[in-house]
Structures are given as C-alpha cells and as structure tokens.
Design a protein around this motif. Structure first.
Motif, PDB file in Angstrom:
ATOM      1  N   GLY A 107       0.795  -1.229   0.000  1.00 16.20           N
ATOM      2  CA  GLY A 107       0.000   0.000   0.000  1.00 16.20           C
ATOM      3  C   GLY A 107       0.821   1.270   0.000  1.00 16.20           C
ATOM      4  O   GLY A 107       0.275   2.365   0.154  1.00 16.20           O
ATOM      5  N   TYR A 202      -1.069   8.019  -7.479  1.00 13.04           N
ATOM      6  CA  TYR A 202      -2.377   7.643  -8.030  1.00 13.04           C
ATOM      7  C   TYR A 202      -3.154   6.712  -7.109  1.00 13.04           C
ATOM      8  O   TYR A 202      -4.080   6.032  -7.534  1.00 13.04           O
ATOM      9  CB  TYR A 202      -2.196   7.041  -9.427  1.00 13.04           C
ATOM     10  N   GLY A 203      -2.776   6.699  -5.827  1.00 12.11           N
ATOM     11  CA  GLY A 203      -3.524   5.936  -4.857  1.00 12.11           C
ATOM     12  C   GLY A 203      -3.271   4.442  -4.931  1.00 12.11           C
ATOM     13  O   GLY A 203      -2.256   3.993  -5.470  1.00 12.11           O
ATOM     14  N   SER A 204      -4.192   3.658  -4.401  1.00  8.44           N
ATOM     15  CA  SER A 204      -4.010   2.214  -4.297  1.00  8.44           C
ATOM     16  C   SER A 204      -5.369   1.518  -4.348  1.00  8.44           C
ATOM     17  O   SER A 204      -6.393   2.096  -3.969  1.00  8.44           O
ATOM     18  CB  SER A 204      -3.313   1.868  -2.972  1.00  8.44           C
ATOM     19  N   SER A 205      -5.378   0.259  -4.797  1.00  5.99           N
ATOM     20  CA  SER A 205      -6.611  -0.524  -4.769  1.00  5.99           C
ATOM     21  C   SER A 205      -6.846  -1.155  -3.397  1.00  5.99           C
ATOM     22  O   SER A 205      -7.895  -1.731  -3.154  1.00  5.99           O
ATOM     23  CB  SER A 205      -6.563  -1.620  -5.841  1.00  5.99           C
ATOM     24  N   PHE A 206      -5.868  -1.034  -2.493  1.00  2.00           N
ATOM     25  CA  PHE A 206      -6.071  -1.477  -1.111  1.00  2.00           C
ATOM     26  C   PHE A 206      -7.005  -0.488  -0.400  1.00  2.00           C
ATOM     27  O   PHE A 206      -6.989   0.711  -0.697  1.00  2.00           O
ATOM     28  CB  PHE A 206      -4.743  -1.540  -0.359  1.00  2.00           C
ATOM     29  N   PRO A 207      -7.780  -0.955   0.557  1.00  2.00           N
ATOM     30  CA  PRO A 207      -8.713  -0.072   1.285  1.00  2.00           C
ATOM     31  C   PRO A 207      -7.993   0.713   2.390  1.00  2.00           C
ATOM     32  O   PRO A 207      -8.296   0.571   3.583  1.00  2.00           O
ATOM     33  CB  PRO A 207      -9.734  -1.061   1.867  1.00  2.00           C
TER      34      PRO A 207
END
Length: 446
Positions: A107, A202-207
């Motif tokens: 993350g 660009y952020g993450s696909s993890f919550p």
C-alpha cells in the motif's frame, strides 16, 4: 545489494548508480527517525483494515522501535550499497523477522514514503526554528524594555534624521520576527498535511485508511487528492525555504546594523572580544567578523528559495527524479538558519549599549523636528513652523539645546507598545498547534 525496485538479474552500471543516488544516503540519515514513524503509522493502519494479521503487528512495531533506538543513539548507518534509508530499514526488518519485514511496503510507494518522511522532518525542524525565533524574540523584547530610555540617532538615507532609542531598535527586530513567523506558520500548515496513501501519485486498490494515519502521525489533515499530494513535493520545501529566507533577511539587517553601530564613526555599541578579531598588521583593530559572517550566511539563504523554484520549473504533475535534489537545498538551509539564530542570540546577549549618545553636538539637528512640533503646538501652522526652523538651521542658529522628547503615541520612543507586540507573538504561536503534534508522536512511539 538489490534495490527495492530492482528486477531479478537486472544490473545497474556503477557510474549510473553513483550519479542517480548522489548524496542521498547522507541526507537520508536525517530522515531515518521519520521513516520509522511513518512505517509505524502505516502498519498500524494495515492491521486496522485487515491487510496485516494482528499477531504480526507487534513484532514489527517492536523491531521498528529497536531500529529507532539505534537512530536516536547515533549508531544507525545506511550500509554501503544500500540505496536509501527506506531500503536500509526494510533490510534490517527482513534480516530480523524474515519475510514479515517485507510486508511493511504493502500500500506504499517510495514516493509517498519519502514524502511523509520529509513532511515529518520539515514539521519537526520548523518547530525547532520557531523555538529559536521565540528565544531571540524574548531576548530582544527584554533588551527593548531595559534600554527604552537610552537614546539613539535615527537615520534615513544614512543621514541623521530624528531621535530614536535602543528600546525602539530592539523592539523593531522583535516585532519583525513575529511577522517572519507568520510565513513560518504558513509553511508549517503545508508541512503538517499527510501524503501517506497517495502511493506513486495515483492511490491504491487497497482499502487504505488515510484518516487514521493522519491522526496517528499528528497531521492536521490529509492531502485529499493523491495527485496533489505528490505535487506538494518541492512546493512544501519552497514554503519552508521562503520562511527561512525571510528570517534570514531580518538577521542580515540586524547584523548590518551591528557592523555600523560597532564602528568608530558610529560608536553606538561595543562588542566583546569573543565576537571580534584583530588585524595582522593593525594592532588597534577589533573587526566584527561574527556579525559580518552572520550577514553573509543570511544573505546566502535569501537565494535558496529561487534555487528551489528553478529546480521545480516546468515539471508536469507526477513524480520526477529531480525531487531527490530538493534535500540538497532544504537540509543545509535548515542547519544554517538554526546556526544563524543561535549566534544572533549570543551576539545580542553580549553587546553593550552606550548611553548618552545624543549629548554630542553633532546630533543637534536630530531635534529640529521637535522644534517644529513645539511651534505647531503653540499655534504656528506647520508649513510656517517648518520654514522658521529651516531658516535657523541655514543661519547656523539652531543648536538643539532642548533635548526633550515628547513621543507618546503607540510604537514611539515614549510608548514602545511591547505588550502589544507580545500579544501578536502569542497569537501566531498559538496557531502553530505544536502540542497536538507532540502528543500524537508520543502516543505513536509509546
């Protein structure tokens, strides 16, 4: 030694490695403490959102705090062949805990990792600079009160103008520092925003729970937009350097005053031998080398924001390797301004003020405005009073025999307004909110 980003069997030429790494390991030592803090907050959040098993959190926290102890103890090093502080800490964790140590990077990108390190570093350094500015402010205010009755020639165009006082002079620099601190507070606001969770921009696909890491690290708020979080790299440093530059401007002006006032032709103050040097051929010399170097070092600092601005010029959004070079401008400037503040404190503490300066006949003309004002109070129109006194001066008949000063309005010789200046200072310092930051970090490390 393999890099965090390196693929299997990929080899980097030594000359390229040296060019790209540069002096980063040297500057990264100053970030080591904050890299541990960022990692502690990050893994606490990973456990909270279910990406790290609860039983794995404690050994990671324990080992990270062990690494922090080596950093605080001065034994932490970035080993030969290690690319940066992030690599070194992850290597130590993996060496101690095996594959568990490799889990701390989930993350995260090195981009947001170094961003949070720098934010925490700048925030802590601003707190130190603010403390030093506060110490100097307090000294100047004390000196202002102590010397409020010691008169001093006031100048415009380096020509004697009107009476001043050492109280007015010291008080002016105290209030000037408060205004400089307004910029420092603005820099603190930007440094006190959390970029963690923005990843490579660009952020993450993890919550990820970015609000939790914001609380854990004592940040005021997150950088909400992940692209903007990355664009704060260089911008935050620029804000900090601008604040440093403004403080340096105040110190350089004070240093210039000291150089003038200490010279024989002025003779307003006396510096102790510890702040002066002699000449190799002139036995009478007591040169104000400390004040001159303070002036020079401060003037150098004025240029650094422009260097940062040029370094960041014409870059589109997203990460760029030039960002690495911001450390080479930021970190030496921070060290320099702290040194300058310390030596200014010493210089102001030990300078001696000379009393009764305005009794000298060469300062007679300082009191011409006082004479004009007396005529105005007696009912003479100002323009006519001005002409009368001007004619007396041209005829050589004005001797300023009355040295009486009747300045009573706020901020003048007779009413320095030191309590008002103190109130301004308290208002600025209260806005910083250092206590919240300190409490959060104490909780994180406990």
């Amino acid at each position: 030694m393999a890099k965090l980003w390196q693929k299997e069997n990929q080899v980097t030429d030594a000359i390229i490695e040296q060019f790209t790494i540069g002096n980063d390991p040297v500057y990264d030592l100053q970030l080591a403490r904050y890299d541990v803090m960022g990692s502690l907050a990050h893994i606490t959040m990973l456990e909270h959102v279910g990406l790290l098993p609860t039983e794995e959190l404690e050994p990671l926290c324990v080992e990270l705090k062990n690494i922090l102890a080596t950093i605080e103890g001065g034994t932490f090093v970035i080993e030969e062949g290690m690319e940066d502080v992030h690599s070194q800490i992850e290597y130590l964790l993996t060496k101690k805990l095996g594959d568990l140590g490799k889990k701390i990077h989930a993350g995260r990108s090195r981009n947001d990792q170094v961003l949070v390190d720098l934010k925490l570093f700048m925030r802590a350094e601003i707190m130190e600079i603010a403390d030093a500015v506060e110490d100097l402010f307090n000294l100047l205010l004390t000196k202002s009160e102590a010397h409020k009755n010691d008169l001093l020639p006031g100048y415009t165009h380096l020509q004697i103008a009107m009476p001043s006082s050492f109280g007015l002079w010291f008080g002016a620099y105290a209030e000037c520092l408060v205004e400089d601190a307004e910029l420092l507070e603005a820099a603190f606001r930007l440094a006190n925003k959390n970029p963690l969770g923005s990843g490579a921009g660009y952020g993450s696909s993890f919550p990820l729970d970015r609000k939790l890491t914001t609380i854990l690290l004592g940040f005021e708020a997150p950088h909400v937009n992940v692209v903007n979080a990355q664009m704060s790299r260089g911008k935050t440093e620029f804000y900090v350097l601008n604040a440093i530059s403004q403080i340096a401007t105040t110190l350089s002006r004070l240093a210039m005053d000291v150089c003038l006032y200490n010279s024989q032709n002025f003779g307003f103050i006396e510096l102790p031998s510890s702040l002066t040097t002699g000449s190799s051929i002139m036995p009478h010399k007591k040169n104000p080398d400390v004040a001159e170097l303070l002036r020079g070092k401060s003037n150098k600092l004025k240029a650094v924001p422009n260097q940062m601005q040029l370094l960041m010029s014409n870059l589109p959004s997203g990460y760029h390797r030039e960002f690495q070079l911001t450390k080479e401008l930021l970190m030496p400037a921070i060290d320099e301004i702290k040194d300058c503040l310390e030596i200014t404190q010493y210089m102001v503490t030990h300078m001696k003020v000379k009393a009764d300066l305005l009794k000298d006949a060469k300062y007679d003309l300082l009191f011409s405005v006082e004479e004009v004002n007396k005529l105005v109070v007696a009912g003479v129109p100002f323009r006519e009073a001005y002409v009368q006194v001007g004619k007396m001066i041209e005829a050589g008949e004005f001797n300023g025999s009355s040295r009486e000063i009747n300045h009573s309005h706020l901020g003048s010789i007779g009413n320095l307004g030191l309590s008002d200046i103190q109130a301004q200072k308290e208002a600025v310092w209260n806005r910083f909110g250092f206590e919240k930051v300190e409490d959060a970090i104490d909780d994180l490390l406990s």
